[in-house]
Structures are given as C-alpha cells and as structure tokens.
Design a protein around this motif. Sequence first.
Motif, PDB file in Angstrom:
ATOM      1  N   THR A  76       0.869  -1.180   0.057  1.00  0.00           N
ATOM      2  CA  THR A  76       0.048  -0.068   0.067  1.00  0.00           C
ATOM      3  C   THR A  76       1.132   1.326   0.075  1.00  0.00           C
ATOM      4  O   THR A  76       2.065   1.145   0.383  1.00  0.00           O
ATOM      5  CB  THR A  76      -0.903   0.077   1.420  1.00  0.00           C
ATOM      6  OG1 THR A  76      -0.018   0.174   2.428  1.00  0.00           O
ATOM      7  CG2 THR A  76      -1.711  -1.320   1.230  1.00  0.00           C
ATOM      8  N   HIS A  91      -1.310   1.097  -9.765  1.00  0.00           N
ATOM      9  CA  HIS A  91      -2.010   0.838  -8.515  1.00  0.00           C
ATOM     10  C   HIS A  91      -2.881  -0.355  -9.166  1.00  0.00           C
ATOM     11  O   HIS A  91      -3.851  -0.110  -9.900  1.00  0.00           O
ATOM     12  CB  HIS A  91      -2.700   2.294  -8.259  1.00  0.00           C
ATOM     13  CG  HIS A  91      -3.239   1.992  -6.912  1.00  0.00           C
ATOM     14  ND1 HIS A  91      -4.756   1.607  -6.627  1.00  0.00           N
ATOM     15  CD2 HIS A  91      -2.817   2.060  -5.615  1.00  0.00           C
ATOM     16  CE1 HIS A  91      -4.744   1.579  -5.325  1.00  0.00           C
ATOM     17  NE2 HIS A  91      -3.493   1.863  -4.573  1.00  0.00           N
ATOM     18  N   GLY A 111      -5.552  -2.740  -6.910  1.00  0.00           N
ATOM     19  CA  GLY A 111      -6.478  -3.218  -5.990  1.00  0.00           C
ATOM     20  C   GLY A 111      -6.094  -2.292  -4.856  1.00  0.00           C
ATOM     21  O   GLY A 111      -6.132  -1.255  -4.902  1.00  0.00           O
ATOM     22  N   GLU A 112      -5.334  -2.911  -3.707  1.00  0.00           N
ATOM     23  CA  GLU A 112      -5.030  -2.012  -2.597  1.00  0.00           C
ATOM     24  C   GLU A 112      -3.403  -1.657  -2.766  1.00  0.00           C
ATOM     25  O   GLU A 112      -3.266  -0.851  -1.464  1.00  0.00           O
ATOM     26  CB  GLU A 112      -5.070  -2.706  -1.380  1.00  0.00           C
ATOM     27  CG  GLU A 112      -6.721  -2.940  -1.083  1.00  0.00           C
ATOM     28  CD  GLU A 112      -6.839  -3.695   0.282  1.00  0.00           C
ATOM     29  OE1 GLU A 112      -5.913  -3.607   1.005  1.00  0.00           O
ATOM     30  OE2 GLU A 112      -7.925  -4.108   0.486  1.00  0.00           O
ATOM     31  N   GLY A 113      -2.595  -1.888  -3.709  1.00  0.00           N
ATOM     32  CA  GLY A 113      -1.214  -1.611  -3.570  1.00  0.00           C
ATOM     33  C   GLY A 113      -0.800  -1.530  -5.012  1.00  0.00           C
ATOM     34  O   GLY A 113      -1.386  -1.249  -5.774  1.00  0.00           O
ATOM     35  N   TYR A 114       0.552  -1.065  -4.997  1.00  0.00           N
ATOM     36  CA  TYR A 114       1.334  -0.752  -6.151  1.00  0.00           C
ATOM     37  C   TYR A 114       2.088  -1.786  -6.655  1.00  0.00           C
ATOM     38  O   TYR A 114       2.686  -2.530  -5.821  1.00  0.00           O
ATOM     39  CB  TYR A 114       2.119   0.387  -5.760  1.00  0.00           C
ATOM     40  CG  TYR A 114       1.316   1.696  -5.665  1.00  0.00           C
ATOM     41  CD1 TYR A 114       0.952   2.618  -6.581  1.00  0.00           C
ATOM     42  CD2 TYR A 114       0.917   2.192  -4.189  1.00  0.00           C
ATOM     43  CE1 TYR A 114       0.342   3.771  -6.308  1.00  0.00           C
ATOM     44  CE2 TYR A 114       0.073   2.932  -4.001  1.00  0.00           C
ATOM     45  CZ  TYR A 114      -0.262   3.811  -5.017  1.00  0.00           C
ATOM     46  OH  TYR A 114      -0.927   5.032  -5.015  1.00  0.00           O
TER      47      TYR A 114
END
Length: 92
Positions: free
Chosen positions: A27, A58, A60-63
């Motif tokens: 994240t 990016h 979902g919730e992360g990179y």
Amino acid sequence: MALLDLLGRRWALRVLWELRDDSSPPTFRQLQRRCDGVSSSVLADRLRELGQADLVEHAGEGYLLTGQGRTLLECLAQLDAWASDWRPKAAD
C-alpha cells in the motif's frame, strides 16, 4: 533523455526497487515505510510520474510494476552488475 530525467529524480529508483517483489503489492503507507520515510508528497509525485510513464500501476490495494517496469528493472540490474566492476580513472 526523458527516462533518465525521470529515473534521476529523488526516490524514483528506490520506489522501483521496493516494488521488485510483486507477490504482495505494498500500500502507499507500506511503500513509504520501505522507502525509509520518504515524505508522502514526494512519494505521491513519484508514483504519479512513474504511473504516467507506464512503469508502475495501482492494483487493488497496492502498487506494482507494470510489464515495462519489470523489464526496466532487469536492464537496471545489468547496469548494476557493470557498475560493480567499474573503476573510475584516478585523478592526476
């Protein structure tokens, strides 16, 4: 030259390095901690710039790195290998 300009910006290479393992995309906050506390504004700028260059995305919730980002990291690994043997000429 545009790529070298981008990679020469503070924290750009570090962000790419920290995203090398895409098994668990970090994240924003996790990436900030991995980058030894880079300021949130600088990290946001780098992620935006690297995203516009199609190197980071990016998801979902992360990179994570894009396909082009992973290819670039492989090229940089070759440069790192070259640099480990590099010896600058001594000043006279």
